[in-house]
Design a protein around this motif. Structure first.
Motif, PDB file in Angstrom:
ATOM      1  N   GLY A   8       0.579  -1.375   0.130  1.00 22.95           N
ATOM      2  CA  GLY A   8       0.012   0.073   0.096  1.00 22.95           C
ATOM      3  C   GLY A   8       0.898   1.368  -0.033  1.00 22.95           C
ATOM      4  O   GLY A   8       2.271   1.256  -0.387  1.00 22.95           O
ATOM      5  N   THR A   9       0.363   2.265   0.453  1.00 23.04           N
ATOM      6  CA  THR A   9       0.862   3.565   0.548  1.00 23.04           C
ATOM      7  C   THR A   9       1.871   3.721   1.455  1.00 23.04           C
ATOM      8  O   THR A   9       1.502   4.444   2.809  1.00 23.04           O
ATOM      9  N   ILE A  10       2.785   2.908   1.657  1.00 22.99           N
ATOM     10  CA  ILE A  10       3.765   2.748   2.799  1.00 22.99           C
ATOM     11  C   ILE A  10       5.049   3.765   2.572  1.00 22.99           C
ATOM     12  O   ILE A  10       5.797   3.399   1.796  1.00 22.99           O
ATOM     13  N   LEU A  11       5.217   4.920   3.178  1.00 22.53           N
ATOM     14  CA  LEU A  11       6.206   5.681   2.887  1.00 22.53           C
ATOM     15  C   LEU A  11       7.059   5.999   4.038  1.00 22.53           C
ATOM     16  O   LEU A  11       6.542   5.962   5.292  1.00 22.53           O
ATOM     17  N   LYS A  12       8.444   6.419   3.681  1.00 23.16           N
ATOM     18  CA  LYS A  12       9.305   6.416   4.656  1.00 23.16           C
ATOM     19  C   LYS A  12       8.795   7.612   5.895  1.00 23.16           C
ATOM     20  O   LYS A  12       9.201   7.229   6.768  1.00 23.16           O
ATOM     21  N   ASN A  13       8.352   8.366   5.177  1.00 21.70           N
ATOM     22  CA  ASN A  13       8.142   9.579   6.137  1.00 21.70           C
ATOM     23  C   ASN A  13       6.902   9.585   6.898  1.00 21.70           C
ATOM     24  O   ASN A  13       6.406  10.273   7.645  1.00 21.70           O
ATOM     25  N   ASP A  45      11.110   5.614  12.873  1.00 19.16           N
ATOM     26  CA  ASP A  45      12.149   4.588  12.934  1.00 19.16           C
ATOM     27  C   ASP A  45      11.659   3.225  13.868  1.00 19.16           C
ATOM     28  O   ASP A  45      11.888   2.257  13.518  1.00 19.16           O
ATOM     29  N   SER A  46      11.181   3.508  14.833  1.00 25.54           N
ATOM     30  CA  SER A  46      10.621   2.488  15.984  1.00 25.54           C
ATOM     31  C   SER A  46       9.673   1.567  15.107  1.00 25.54           C
ATOM     32  O   SER A  46       9.811   0.356  15.377  1.00 25.54           O
ATOM     33  N   LEU A  47       8.727   2.274  14.663  1.00 24.89           N
ATOM     34  CA  LEU A  47       7.479   1.403  14.057  1.00 24.89           C
ATOM     35  C   LEU A  47       8.288   0.496  12.843  1.00 24.89           C
ATOM     36  O   LEU A  47       8.115  -0.675  12.625  1.00 24.89           O
ATOM     37  N   GLU A  48       9.044   1.200  12.253  1.00 27.42           N
ATOM     38  CA  GLU A  48       9.782   0.470  10.922  1.00 27.42           C
ATOM     39  C   GLU A  48      10.606  -0.685  11.488  1.00 27.42           C
ATOM     40  O   GLU A  48      10.561  -1.631  10.881  1.00 27.42           O
ATOM     41  N   LEU A  49      11.359  -0.447  12.643  1.00 24.88           N
ATOM     42  CA  LEU A  49      12.078  -1.537  13.061  1.00 24.88           C
ATOM     43  C   LEU A  49      11.215  -2.484  13.644  1.00 24.88           C
ATOM     44  O   LEU A  49      11.429  -3.933  13.575  1.00 24.88           O
ATOM     45  N   ALA A  50      10.066  -2.178  14.261  1.00 24.97           N
ATOM     46  CA  ALA A  50       9.101  -3.135  14.813  1.00 24.97           C
ATOM     47  C   ALA A  50       8.479  -4.039  13.614  1.00 24.97           C
ATOM     48  O   ALA A  50       8.590  -5.569  13.704  1.00 24.97           O
ATOM     49  N   TYR A  51       8.372  -3.529  12.386  1.00 23.63           N
ATOM     50  CA  TYR A  51       7.634  -4.170  11.336  1.00 23.63           C
ATOM     51  C   TYR A  51       8.769  -5.211  10.924  1.00 23.63           C
ATOM     52  O   TYR A  51       8.610  -6.450  10.698  1.00 23.63           O
ATOM     53  N   LYS A  52      10.145  -4.520  10.534  1.00 27.63           N
ATOM     54  CA  LYS A  52      11.079  -5.433  10.310  1.00 27.63           C
ATOM     55  C   LYS A  52      11.591  -6.746  11.133  1.00 27.63           C
ATOM     56  O   LYS A  52      11.760  -7.931  10.784  1.00 27.63           O
ATOM     57  N   SER A  53      11.339  -6.434  12.390  1.00 26.46           N
ATOM     58  CA  SER A  53      11.755  -7.467  13.138  1.00 26.46           C
ATOM     59  C   SER A  53      10.549  -8.538  13.213  1.00 26.46           C
ATOM     60  O   SER A  53      10.972  -9.890  13.390  1.00 26.46           O
TER      61      SER A  53
END
Ligand code: ASP
Length: 352
Positions: A48-53, A57-65
């Motif tokens: 979907g419309t998942i944009l870096k901005n 950072d913490s949510l991105e890390l949570a998704y990745k882990s």
């Protein structure tokens, strides 16, 4: 001496089976593919419309882990020689139990404020499949889809009937409160507020929602190739926020959201379900490989980047072929995704 003779016969047999000649008499030293013990796994957590901005950072890390935790579990099972189906269900269970993804615990809310879950699974070795939709009490819908495939004479069960079947199986049931998450509920309220401020009358069909494009979806899916050369695919979702009229998307539809065939590939889709149903996306990718000889990458790109885009839909797929080649194609700004090959090389990504 006798032992030595037996040993030499044994060695010659092995050498002979590896260096065999083909029909034209050409000597081939190729190791039969079964003994290569190739395997691999890929997952998605929605496109979907998942944009870096938009992601801290913490949510991105949570998704990745969470993606990494899930794929490592599936990879471990495959490495131990377990089946692609086992890897797919175990991997999806981890994503279903996380509130981050729109499946199981993190399922989105319907227009009437409920959570209605869909899932499907397919076995590439037998072309057996199981699917469920409109569940309100099943903690891990992919497990029930698997039971439908293995313990019933049916392929697709819906709603109360599906849950009555679940009660006859070893399936964990939960109260509807289990699926409540604040973020998902707020997403529903936001969407409903926007709906009243913009004229709903402009909508051409009951399913048309101008805000869906801007929402992050978050369905989960997994495709795997096991050491026996068997492929499997599974998909699990809460569907789309604010869905009405018992709407069912592509995720539980065999051929649209999920497909697996040992002769071609295993596919799991995510995105705007109505378009994926109309495009018969998962089966189309397999058919392009089977009938037109396209590679898994070529077939996925053609369907996602051309066909679905032309129809007006957005989303993506993960696909793996019988050699372990993986394609993760999407036409949205992002797709939560991960891939791990037999060497244990891991790739986790979100944005384009
Ligand atoms: N494809 C799902 C549906 O339409 C949504 C998603 O993939 O996020 O229900």
């Amino acid at each position: 001496m006798k032992n030595f003779k037996i040993f030499s016969v044994f060695v010659s047999l092995i050498v002979f089976s590896c260096i065999s000649s083909d029909k034209s008499g050409h000597i081939s030293t190729e190791i039969p593919s079964e003994s290569l013990e190739n395997f691999g796994i890929a997952i998605h957590g929605g496109a979907g419309t998942i944009l870096k901005n938009q992601l801290s950072d913490s949510l991105e890390l949570a998704y990745k882990s969470k993606l990494e935790e899930a794929i490592r579990q599936g990879h471990l099972l495959l490495k131990e020689g377990r089946s692609a189906l086992e890897a797919v269900t175990a991997t999806i269970n981890i994503l279903e139990d996380s509130p981050l993804f729109n499946a199981g615990k993190g399922a989105v809310f319907t227009n009437r404020g409920t959570n209605e879950l869909d899932a499907s699974i397919m076995d590439g070795a037998t072309l057996n499949a199981g699917a469920v939709a409109g569940l309100t009490h099943v903690k891990n819908p992919i497990n029930l889809a698997h039971k439908v495939m293995t313990q019933s004479e049916h392929v697709f069960l819906f709603g109360a009937g599906a849950e009555a079947f679940a009660a006859t199986q070893d399936i964990e049931m939960v109260s509807t409160d289990y699926f409540y998450t604040k973020n998902r509920y707020n997403a529903l309220l936001n969407m409903q507020t926007k709906e009243t401020t913009k004229s709903a009358l402009e909508n051409k069909s009951p399913f048309f929602d101008p805000y869906i494009r801007a929402s992050k979806f978050g369905t989960v899916g997994c495709v795997a190739l096991d050491k026996n050369g068997n492929l499997a695919a599974g998909t699990s979702t809460g569907g789309m926020t604010n869905k009405r009229f018992d709407r069912i998307g592509d995720a539980p539809i065999i051929g649209a959201g999920t497909y697996a065939n040992n002769a071609t590939c295993a596919v799991s889709s995510t995105g705007w379900g109505e378009y994926f149903i109309r495009g018969v996306v998962a089966y189309d990718i397999s058919a392009l490989m089977e009938y037109k000889g396209l590679t898994v990458k070529e077939a996925s790109e053609l369907v996602i980047q051309e066909k679905i885009l032309k129809l007006g839909g957005d989303g993506g797929v993960i696909a793996i072929d019988r050699h372990g080649n993986v394609s993760m194609s999407f036409n949205t700004p992002g797709m939560y995704r991960a891939h791990m090959d037999k060497e244990g090389q891991l790739e986790v990504a979100i944005y384009k």
